[in-house]
Design a protein around this motif. Structure first.
Motif, PDB file in Angstrom:
ATOM      1  N   ASP A  26     -52.794-127.693  42.737  1.00 24.43           N
ATOM      2  CA  ASP A  26     -51.531-126.992  42.991  1.00 24.43           C
ATOM      3  C   ASP A  26     -51.010-126.319  41.724  1.00 24.43           C
ATOM      4  O   ASP A  26     -50.597-125.150  41.751  1.00 24.43           O
ATOM      5  CB  ASP A  26     -50.508-127.986  43.538  1.00 24.43           C
ATOM      6  CG  ASP A  26     -49.142-127.365  43.731  1.00 24.43           C
ATOM      7  OD1 ASP A  26     -49.046-126.328  44.404  1.00 24.43           O
ATOM      8  OD2 ASP A  26     -48.158-127.916  43.188  1.00 24.43           O
ATOM      9  N   GLU A  27     -51.037-127.029  40.606  1.00 28.11           N
ATOM     10  CA  GLU A  27     -50.526-126.456  39.357  1.00 28.11           C
ATOM     11  C   GLU A  27     -51.345-125.241  38.922  1.00 28.11           C
ATOM     12  O   GLU A  27     -50.784-124.212  38.508  1.00 28.11           O
ATOM     13  CB  GLU A  27     -50.538-127.524  38.266  1.00 28.11           C
ATOM     14  CG  GLU A  27     -49.561-128.668  38.515  1.00 28.11           C
ATOM     15  CD  GLU A  27     -49.710-129.774  37.492  1.00 28.11           C
ATOM     16  OE1 GLU A  27     -50.670-129.689  36.677  1.00 28.11           O
ATOM     17  OE2 GLU A  27     -48.891-130.714  37.494  1.00 28.11           O
ATOM     18  N   ARG A  28     -52.656-125.339  39.030  1.00 25.70           N
ATOM     19  CA  ARG A  28     -53.495-124.219  38.591  1.00 25.70           C
ATOM     20  C   ARG A  28     -53.372-123.022  39.524  1.00 25.70           C
ATOM     21  O   ARG A  28     -53.415-121.870  39.069  1.00 25.70           O
ATOM     22  CB  ARG A  28     -54.950-124.677  38.489  1.00 25.70           C
ATOM     23  CG  ARG A  28     -55.189-125.629  37.322  1.00 25.70           C
ATOM     24  CD  ARG A  28     -56.645-125.997  37.186  1.00 25.70           C
ATOM     25  NE  ARG A  28     -56.877-126.812  35.989  1.00 25.70           N
ATOM     26  CZ  ARG A  28     -58.043-127.326  35.646  1.00 25.70           C
ATOM     27  NH1 ARG A  28     -59.119-127.134  36.419  1.00 25.70           N
ATOM     28  NH2 ARG A  28     -58.169-128.043  34.546  1.00 25.70           N
ATOM     29  N   PHE A  29     -53.205-123.277  40.817  1.00 24.28           N
ATOM     30  CA  PHE A  29     -53.045-122.124  41.707  1.00 24.28           C
ATOM     31  C   PHE A  29     -51.686-121.463  41.504  1.00 24.28           C
ATOM     32  O   PHE A  29     -51.569-120.234  41.640  1.00 24.28           O
ATOM     33  CB  PHE A  29     -53.210-122.536  43.166  1.00 24.28           C
ATOM     34  CG  PHE A  29     -53.052-121.377  44.106  1.00 24.28           C
ATOM     35  CD1 PHE A  29     -54.058-120.437  44.245  1.00 24.28           C
ATOM     36  CD2 PHE A  29     -51.878-121.197  44.824  1.00 24.28           C
ATOM     37  CE1 PHE A  29     -53.912-119.348  45.086  1.00 24.28           C
ATOM     38  CE2 PHE A  29     -51.719-120.115  45.669  1.00 24.28           C
ATOM     39  CZ  PHE A  29     -52.741-119.187  45.803  1.00 24.28           C
ATOM     40  N   VAL A  30     -50.651-122.242  41.213  1.00 22.95           N
ATOM     41  CA  VAL A  30     -49.348-121.637  40.932  1.00 22.95           C
ATOM     42  C   VAL A  30     -49.444-120.727  39.716  1.00 22.95           C
ATOM     43  O   VAL A  30     -48.857-119.627  39.688  1.00 22.95           O
ATOM     44  CB  VAL A  30     -48.289-122.741  40.736  1.00 22.95           C
ATOM     45  CG1 VAL A  30     -47.001-122.155  40.175  1.00 22.95           C
ATOM     46  CG2 VAL A  30     -48.010-123.452  42.058  1.00 22.95           C
ATOM     47  N   GLN A  31     -50.190-121.136  38.697  1.00 22.86           N
ATOM     48  CA  GLN A  31     -50.400-120.273  37.535  1.00 22.86           C
ATOM     49  C   GLN A  31     -51.167-119.010  37.917  1.00 22.86           C
ATOM     50  O   GLN A  31     -50.828-117.905  37.485  1.00 22.86           O
ATOM     51  CB  GLN A  31     -51.154-121.041  36.452  1.00 22.86           C
ATOM     52  CG  GLN A  31     -50.400-122.232  35.882  1.00 22.86           C
ATOM     53  CD  GLN A  31     -51.237-123.041  34.918  1.00 22.86           C
ATOM     54  OE1 GLN A  31     -52.387-122.691  34.631  1.00 22.86           O
ATOM     55  NE2 GLN A  31     -50.669-124.127  34.405  1.00 22.86           N
ATOM     56  N   LYS A  32     -52.190-119.181  38.742  1.00 21.18           N
ATOM     57  CA  LYS A  32     -52.966-118.021  39.187  1.00 21.18           C
ATOM     58  C   LYS A  32     -52.104-117.082  40.031  1.00 21.18           C
ATOM     59  O   LYS A  32     -52.192-115.851  39.904  1.00 21.18           O
ATOM     60  CB  LYS A  32     -54.171-118.505  39.998  1.00 21.18           C
ATOM     61  CG  LYS A  32     -55.107-117.401  40.480  1.00 21.18           C
ATOM     62  CD  LYS A  32     -56.239-117.985  41.285  1.00 21.18           C
ATOM     63  CE  LYS A  32     -57.205-116.907  41.737  1.00 21.18           C
ATOM     64  NZ  LYS A  32     -57.931-116.284  40.611  1.00 21.18           N
ATOM     65  N   ALA A  33     -51.255-117.656  40.884  1.00 20.01           N
ATOM     66  CA  ALA A  33     -50.398-116.829  41.730  1.00 20.01           C
ATOM     67  C   ALA A  33     -49.391-116.044  40.899  1.00 20.01           C
ATOM     68  O   ALA A  33     -49.076-114.887  41.217  1.00 20.01           O
ATOM     69  CB  ALA A  33     -49.675-117.708  42.748  1.00 20.01           C
ATOM     70  N   SER A  34     -48.895-116.650  39.820  1.00 18.83           N
ATOM     71  CA  SER A  34     -47.951-115.922  38.969  1.00 18.83           C
ATOM     72  C   SER A  34     -48.642-114.783  38.225  1.00 18.83           C
ATOM     73  O   SER A  34     -48.039-113.725  37.999  1.00 18.83           O
ATOM     74  CB  SER A  34     -47.295-116.890  37.983  1.00 18.83           C
ATOM     75  OG  SER A  34     -48.260-117.440  37.101  1.00 18.83           O
ATOM     76  N   ARG A  35     -49.913-114.959  37.850  1.00 17.53           N
ATOM     77  CA  ARG A  35     -50.641-113.886  37.162  1.00 17.53           C
ATOM     78  C   ARG A  35     -50.979-112.741  38.110  1.00 17.53           C
ATOM     79  O   ARG A  35     -50.870-111.569  37.748  1.00 17.53           O
ATOM     80  CB  ARG A  35     -51.935-114.437  36.548  1.00 17.53           C
ATOM     81  CG  ARG A  35     -51.737-115.443  35.433  1.00 17.53           C
ATOM     82  CD  ARG A  35     -53.049-115.680  34.700  1.00 17.53           C
ATOM     83  NE  ARG A  35     -54.106-116.122  35.590  1.00 17.53           N
ATOM     84  CZ  ARG A  35     -54.436-117.392  35.796  1.00 17.53           C
ATOM     85  NH1 ARG A  35     -53.740-118.348  35.191  1.00 17.53           N
ATOM     86  NH2 ARG A  35     -55.430-117.714  36.605  1.00 17.53           N
ATOM     87  N   GLU A  36     -51.389-113.105  39.330  1.00 17.37           N
ATOM     88  CA  GLU A  36     -51.847-112.088  40.275  1.00 17.37           C
ATOM     89  C   GLU A  36     -50.799-111.739  41.318  1.00 17.37           C
ATOM     90  O   GLU A  36     -51.091-110.989  42.256  1.00 17.37           O
ATOM     91  CB  GLU A  36     -53.123-112.580  40.962  1.00 17.37           C
ATOM     92  CG  GLU A  36     -54.244-112.893  39.978  1.00 17.37           C
ATOM     93  CD  GLU A  36     -55.514-113.348  40.675  1.00 17.37           C
ATOM     94  OE1 GLU A  36     -55.587-113.208  41.923  1.00 17.37           O
ATOM     95  OE2 GLU A  36     -56.429-113.830  39.991  1.00 17.37           O
ATOM     96  N   ARG A  37     -49.591-112.302  41.166  1.00 19.19           N
ATOM     97  CA  ARG A  37     -48.472-112.011  42.060  1.00 19.19           C
ATOM     98  C   ARG A  37     -48.836-112.308  43.519  1.00 19.19           C
ATOM     99  O   ARG A  37     -48.675-111.467  44.412  1.00 19.19           O
ATOM    100  CB  ARG A  37     -48.030-110.558  41.907  1.00 19.19           C
ATOM    101  CG  ARG A  37     -47.525-110.230  40.506  1.00 19.19           C
ATOM    102  CD  ARG A  37     -47.070-108.798  40.397  1.00 19.19           C
ATOM    103  NE  ARG A  37     -46.590-108.505  39.050  1.00 19.19           N
ATOM    104  CZ  ARG A  37     -46.135-107.314  38.659  1.00 19.19           C
ATOM    105  NH1 ARG A  37     -46.095-106.301  39.532  1.00 19.19           N
ATOM    106  NH2 ARG A  37     -45.718-107.128  37.421  1.00 19.19           N
TER     107      ARG A  37
END
Length: 601
Positions: free
Chosen positions: A221-232
């Motif tokens: 969950d934490e890593r996907f939230v970071q990915k989602a913030s980078r790729e919007r």
């Protein structure tokens, strides 16, 4: 790798056919067999992407999973040992305050497929010898888009978990998961590619798989939230994972995707889905400042119908990534597991799912290949319009009869027989005591039965004629009445001599069962009988006692019979005749003798 000569022959034949189809090496201008769903990945995501691309590509050619898992692991090891700096993007993407390097996923995928072909060529020449996992679970899988515009569900089936991660000293392990995405497929894809990799990387994986599963959910969950913030990205996914190690079943979940266990044809609940209408989830959300609103269904902040998920960064912290978990020991009586998304469980009950599977197995002689198709069809026919994904994992061979059930009653039968014998001995001893005061196990039980009342006092049956002991307990007949000689003294009675006395001249019968027979009106009373009971029997002679009616008032008159006249002589007017009545001030249902105003008789 091969466990037998026939298995090795099958694997070699597959490698020959596979290499004929693959053209190696892939050049930069040639299309890829499978294109990654994302353009950029981090270094932590390389292993998961590599395993996923290899397994998808090999399974497309119907590769045996044992061979596919071993080839994917060998390919991932070679890729991780390669120099990946040439695939870095020239411009790093800012992630908060750290500069996180990104890799070009398309170029990396080309490297992965080339490495896979190289390993296949090497194994075709010199096939490695490896130990195959003993346990293999039959699975039936089916997924449909249904009436939705896109398919946002993902599922993972890894029956050879040890082979995929080169685990030599572990028990047989298997991994099954269903992820139901919302707002897009990116979160479900990310979780299906990386959650099992994050699971193996946990330090406590070998000792505590359940805790490792929960931490893997949190890390994903934490890593996907970071990915989602980078790729919007604005999406999320629910997920349910079952991890089998030996005879232990570990379950972890987020959201409303569920797993159900069937044991001896009966559904067993393993989990409770995370929905906003759960009281504990509602309190957690409101404590954080959120709200739960009804909008067709209960929704968090009026938006999502689940209370926990991977992703959904715009709904944090109300939609958290803390997974729940449970552990179950398997004893061999379990039939199968059903993992599915909410598109299935919202329309099909557990009992209905068990019936569908049972009917299909009976009609097809235990063939499991189309079981999941039947379940998906039943959900669609029941009105489901959502994406539907179903995985059925058979924990035993459905063509073999179930093991005999160990009945707990049969195990406790000897103990129950002993208890029954003891009760019979006690009952016989009681009867013996009543006849002659026999001693039972060193304790004198007396000459009166241990229990006299066979029914409560407030039965209230109409038109029923009962004995005195049927309607009230003999130990609750009211306050103790003092006596002098053969006459009774009542509260408030004058100290003057009574106007009439009752002389008791009763003789107890002899012989077996004498305690249960009435006293005779001759001779002297037996010293074994209590004076109090003799006095009460004098109030209610045997001749008219069975004809007496028990009512809530004393308005019914007692019929005049000769027995009472013979025992007591001439009587007063009928209004002074003693008869039972309800004492409203004492315990309901307790019968007391009616006392004349004179205080005695």
């Amino acid at each position: 790798m091969a466990g037998s000569a026939n298995e090795e022959k099958t694997f070699r034949r597959f490698l020959e056919l596979f290499l004929r189809e693959m053209r190696t090496p892939l050049q930069d201008d040639e299309p890829l067999p499978l294109r990654p769903l994302t353009d950029l990945i981090s270094e932590d995501e390389v292993e998961g992407e590599c395993l996923d691309l290899c397994l998808q590509h090999l399974c497309k050619y119907n590769c045996p999973f044992t061979l596919a898992a071993a080839l994917a692991r060998a390919t991932a090891n070679d890729v991780l040992q390669s120099d990946l700096s040439v695939y870095h993007q020239n411009k790093a993407v800012e992630d908060n305050t750290e500069s996180l390097p990104q890799l070009d996923s398309v170029k990396l995928a080309r490297l992965i497929f080339n490495k896979l072909c190289e390993i296949c060529c090497l194994w075709l020449k010199d096939f490695p010898q490896r130990r195959r996992s003993q346990a293999y679970y039959e699975t039936s899988i089916h997924a449909i888009k249904n009436m939705r515009r896109k398919m946002e569900d993902k599922h993972v089936v890894i029956p050879e978990f040890n082979a995929l991660f080169s685990l030599q000293d572990q028990e047989d392990q298997a991994y099954f998961a269903v992820f139901d995405g919302h707002g897009g497929v990116d979160a479900a894809t990310y979780a299906s590619n990386h959650l099992h990799v994050n699971l193996v990387r946990q330090e406590m994986f070998s000792q505590d798989p359940t805790e490792a599963l929960c931490r893997a959910f949190k890390l994903t969950d934490e890593r996907f939230v970071q990915k989602a913030s980078r790729e919007r990205l604005r999406c999320g996914t629910t997920g349910v994972v079952t991890f089998l190690r030996g005879r232990t079943l570990h379950v972890a979940w987020l959201g409303d995707s569920q797993v159900m266990l069937v044991r001896r044809g009966q559904a067993v609940e393993l989990m409770k889905p995370h929905k906003p209408d759960r009281e504990d989830e509602k309190q957690r959300i409101e404590a954080l400042g959120g709200c739960v609103i009804w909008f067709g269904t209960w929704r968090v902040n009026g938006s999502l119908s689940v209370s926990r998920a991977i992703g959904d960064s715009e709904h944090k912290p109300y939609i958290c990534g803390d997974a729940d978990h449970s552990t179950f020991q398997l004893d061999g009586s379990e039939d199968y597991l059903i993992l599915a998304c909410d598109g299935f469980y919202d329309t099909v009950s557990p009992d209905e799912a068990v019936r569908v599977v049972s009917d299909h197995l009976q009609e097809n002689a235990g063939d499991t290949s189309m079981v999941a198709h039947k379940l998906v069809a039943s959900a669609r026919d029941a009105g489901s319009s959502d994406n539907i994904t179903v995985i059925v994992v058979f924990l035993r061979d459905p063509r073999c009869p179930a093991p005999p059930e160990v009945n707990e009653e049969e195990e406790e039968a000897p103990a129950e027989e002993e208890e029954e014998q003891e009760q019979e001995e006690v009952l016989q001893g009681e009867l013996g005591c009543q006849d002659g005061g026999t001693d039972i196990r060193g304790k004198n039980m007396g000459t009166w039965p241990l229990q006299q009342c066979s029914a409560p006092a407030d039965l209230g049956y109409e038109d029923r004629m009962d004995s005195f002991t049927d309607r009230t307990s003999l130990s609750l007949i009211g306050p103790e009445l003092p006596s002098e000689g053969s006459r009774l003294l009542y509260p408030g009675a004058p100290s003057a001599p009574p106007t009439r006395t009752v002389t008791l001249d009763l003789t107890a019968p002899a012989g077996p069962g004498a305690a249960w027979r009435p006293y005779k009106l001759e001779g002297r009373p037996s010293p074994q009988r209590s004076r109090r009971w003799l006095q009460m029997e004098s109030l209610f002679p045997r001749e008219w006692r069975p004809r007496r009616w028990m009512e809530s008032t004393s308005s019914r008159r007692v019929p005049r019979t000769g027995g009472l006249r013979e025992a007591c002589g001439p009587l007063r007017p009928l209004r002074a005749t003693p008869c039972p009545r309800r004492c409203l001030r004492n315990r309901p249902g307790v019968a007391l003798p009616r006392v004349p105003l004179g205080g005695c008789f």
